[in-house]
Design an enzyme around this catalytic site. Sequence first.
Site, PDB file in Angstrom:
ATOM      1  N   ASP A  92      13.131  26.316  21.859  1.00 26.25           N
ATOM      2  CA  ASP A  92      14.742  25.834  22.013  1.00 26.25           C
ATOM      3  C   ASP A  92      15.099  25.998  23.522  1.00 26.25           C
ATOM      4  OD1 ASP A  92      17.055  25.328  20.240  1.00 26.25           O
ATOM      5  OD2 ASP A  92      17.946  27.114  21.205  1.00 26.25           O
TER       6      ASP A  92
ATOM      7  N   ASP B  31      10.610  27.713  15.298  1.00 26.90           N
ATOM      8  CA  ASP B  31      11.391  27.361  16.265  1.00 26.90           C
ATOM      9  C   ASP B  31      11.934  28.712  17.291  1.00 26.90           C
ATOM     10  OD1 ASP B  31      13.587  26.221  17.704  1.00 26.90           O
ATOM     11  OD2 ASP B  31      13.841  24.942  15.973  1.00 26.90           O
TER      12      ASP B  31
ATOM     13  N   HIS C 138      17.291  16.927  14.572  1.00 29.00           N
ATOM     14  CA  HIS C 138      18.674  17.637  13.971  1.00 29.00           C
ATOM     15  C   HIS C 138      19.859  17.761  14.827  1.00 29.00           C
ATOM     16  CE1 HIS C 138      17.149  20.809  16.324  1.00 29.00           C
ATOM     17  NE2 HIS C 138      18.287  21.716  16.349  1.00 29.00           N
ATOM     18  N   ASP C 139      19.688  17.377  16.365  1.00 33.35           N
ATOM     19  CA  ASP C 139      20.899  17.235  16.991  1.00 33.35           C
ATOM     20  C   ASP C 139      21.369  15.780  17.373  1.00 33.35           C
ATOM     21  OD1 ASP C 139      20.712  20.242  17.494  1.00 33.35           O
ATOM     22  OD2 ASP C 139      19.446  19.781  19.244  1.00 33.35           O
TER      23      ASP C 139
ATOM     24  N   GLU D 205      11.841  22.259  24.527  1.00 36.58           N
ATOM     25  CA  GLU D 205      13.047  21.481  24.522  1.00 36.58           C
ATOM     26  C   GLU D 205      13.574  21.456  25.839  1.00 36.58           C
ATOM     27  OE1 GLU D 205      17.313  20.644  22.337  1.00 36.58           O
ATOM     28  OE2 GLU D 205      16.701  22.644  22.648  1.00 36.58           O
TER      29      GLU D 205
HETATM   30  C1  GLC Z   1      19.038  23.348  20.892  1.00 35.61           C
HETATM   31  C2  GLC Z   1      18.884  23.194  19.375  1.00 35.61           C
HETATM   32  C3  GLC Z   1      20.382  22.992  19.008  1.00 35.61           C
HETATM   33  C4  GLC Z   1      21.070  24.383  19.211  1.00 35.61           C
HETATM   34  C5  GLC Z   1      20.829  24.740  20.705  1.00 35.61           C
HETATM   35  C6  GLC Z   1      21.414  26.185  20.727  1.00 35.61           C
HETATM   36  O1  GLC Z   1      19.428  22.401  21.501  1.00 35.61           O
HETATM   37  O2  GLC Z   1      18.357  21.943  19.098  1.00 35.61           O
HETATM   38  O3  GLC Z   1      20.327  22.476  17.692  1.00 35.61           O
HETATM   39  O4  GLC Z   1      22.745  24.355  18.827  1.00 35.61           O
HETATM   40  O5  GLC Z   1      19.736  24.783  21.121  1.00 35.61           O
HETATM   41  O6  GLC Z   1      20.527  27.077  20.406  1.00 35.61           O
END
Ligand code: GLC
Length: 565
Positions: free
Chosen positions: A219, A117, A335-336, A261
Amino acid sequence: MTRFVGRISAASSDKKGEKSGKKWWHNAVVYQIYPRSFMDSNGDGIGDINGIISKLDYLQQLGINLIWLSPVYRSPMDDNGYDISDYEDIAAEFGSMAQMESLIAQAKQRDIHILMDLVVNHTSDEHPWFIEALKSKDNPYRDYYIWRKPAADGGQPNDFHSYFGGSGWAFDEASGEYYLHQFSVRQPDLNWENPRVHGEVHAMMNRWLAKGIGGFRMDVIDLIGKEVDAQIMANGKNLHALIRQMNRATFGKGDAVTVGEAWSATPADALLYSGVEREELSMVFQFDHIKQFWDEHAGKWRSKPFELASFKAVIEKWQTALAHQGWNSLFWSNHDLPRAVSKFGDEGEFRVASAKMLATALHCLKGTPYIYQGEEIGMTNVRYETIDEYRDIESLNLYQERLAEGVSHEEMMQGIHANGRDNARTPMQWDDSPNAGFTTGTPWITVNPNYREINVAAALAEPDSILWHYQKLVALRKQYPVLVYGDFQPVLREHPQVFAWLRALDSERLLVINNFTAEHLTLDIPHQMQNWHGECLISNYAPRDRLAVSIELQPYESFALLIGR
Ligand code: GLC
Ligand code: CA
């Protein structure tokens, strides 16, 4: 023999594959591990790298070839590791670099490659760069972050808000300036207008690639091109140039898999990110199918009911837009997000049937499927009664903020129960022993009480379980190119309860039919398909090998029929 060849050795690429745009990972399935909640090896209540290693045989049996590993780097864990204080060390609670290297090697022996990640929109406030930056305005690291003078009235530079509640600006008394943080106050944003930041990040990525990882999940990558003063955070003007530059300087030389993402991505953006000749990323995560069930004002904290027509429209839109250029990522959860079966299926009577239906739908679309840990056994959302049982910084901050704004405790708890991030972060349910076999100690977050029924051991022992259904789907993608490369053509488009499509490759046709409801339905089959028959590749009730004028569908029934010639 592994197919991943790393960035340093020359790719032993199948030349035919190169020309047709085929990649070794197109028929692979990715499994996401949230390390804190996966498996605890030493009884401290926190999942760790040795715990993951102990479950590699399980993952190999499932058939996956890639693991997206949520962050394991050194971190004060303000956001469970998405706040990194050293990109090249491992958090002590997760293990050591030697263990990480062992994980990479032991996974590779099973033909599994690790996607690290990459969290480079921001660092932790404990990262040495930020500690330096705080020392003085002329410190060489000051410009690694984003600083602004107070507004004319002495307040924050503008009204930008953090995703985790409150202002997106934090005041630094010593220098009299503010720094930008899009997430928590302990996650200062990096300044991607500073070429030294590029150099540091690229070198760090290359050192990870040299360790033999399979690539990166990136991320909030759509935020790095931000135009701060214009308050354009996502999809800023420099974004694609930055990604292309990163590609050239790092993973582009090899055979890595990269997934960005991108909450802001439209299909047109996705073509920019993932078009082969663009030399950017393999694919992106887009969130249209998630956001469409959020309220316009209250966002994720107030859900709209699931509605199949708009869900179908969104999936069709993405399947069609990336049909010939670019590549889709396919996921229901991470996970979100809430648990897939809780959001899109049925947690009660039809949990098993609906979890299998969702799995079939996901794996029979065109793109790369991602399985989030626990999805393969149909884990569900959790409903803690008090806010104290929650651990997620976003849920906790937003609970305070929204209650102060007048939202009731009941409404906010309803929002957290539906969409809070801890739904996906309860410990993985391995067996029916105390704490689900996740830990011999006290877990960092309470186990979902349904672990006595829903757990891996029970699923392994039951030939008809959700788990074996997933295993079959993962294997089918390797066997049938039509699942990987077949065109997507919607069928029964206007049907309000059934989501169906055809995949077609050369002379092969695969018909996929999913009942997205708990109802028994009589489905009228389009005239030209009524005499179709063939091999049922997968189903969650009795297999079907032929169609008819109409068929009776069971609740959440789903099947894929390979049409004979
Ligand atoms: C992304 C991750 C999340 C995190 C955010 C800040 O959205 O998936 O879990 O809190 O970025 O890094
Ligand atoms: Ca541990």
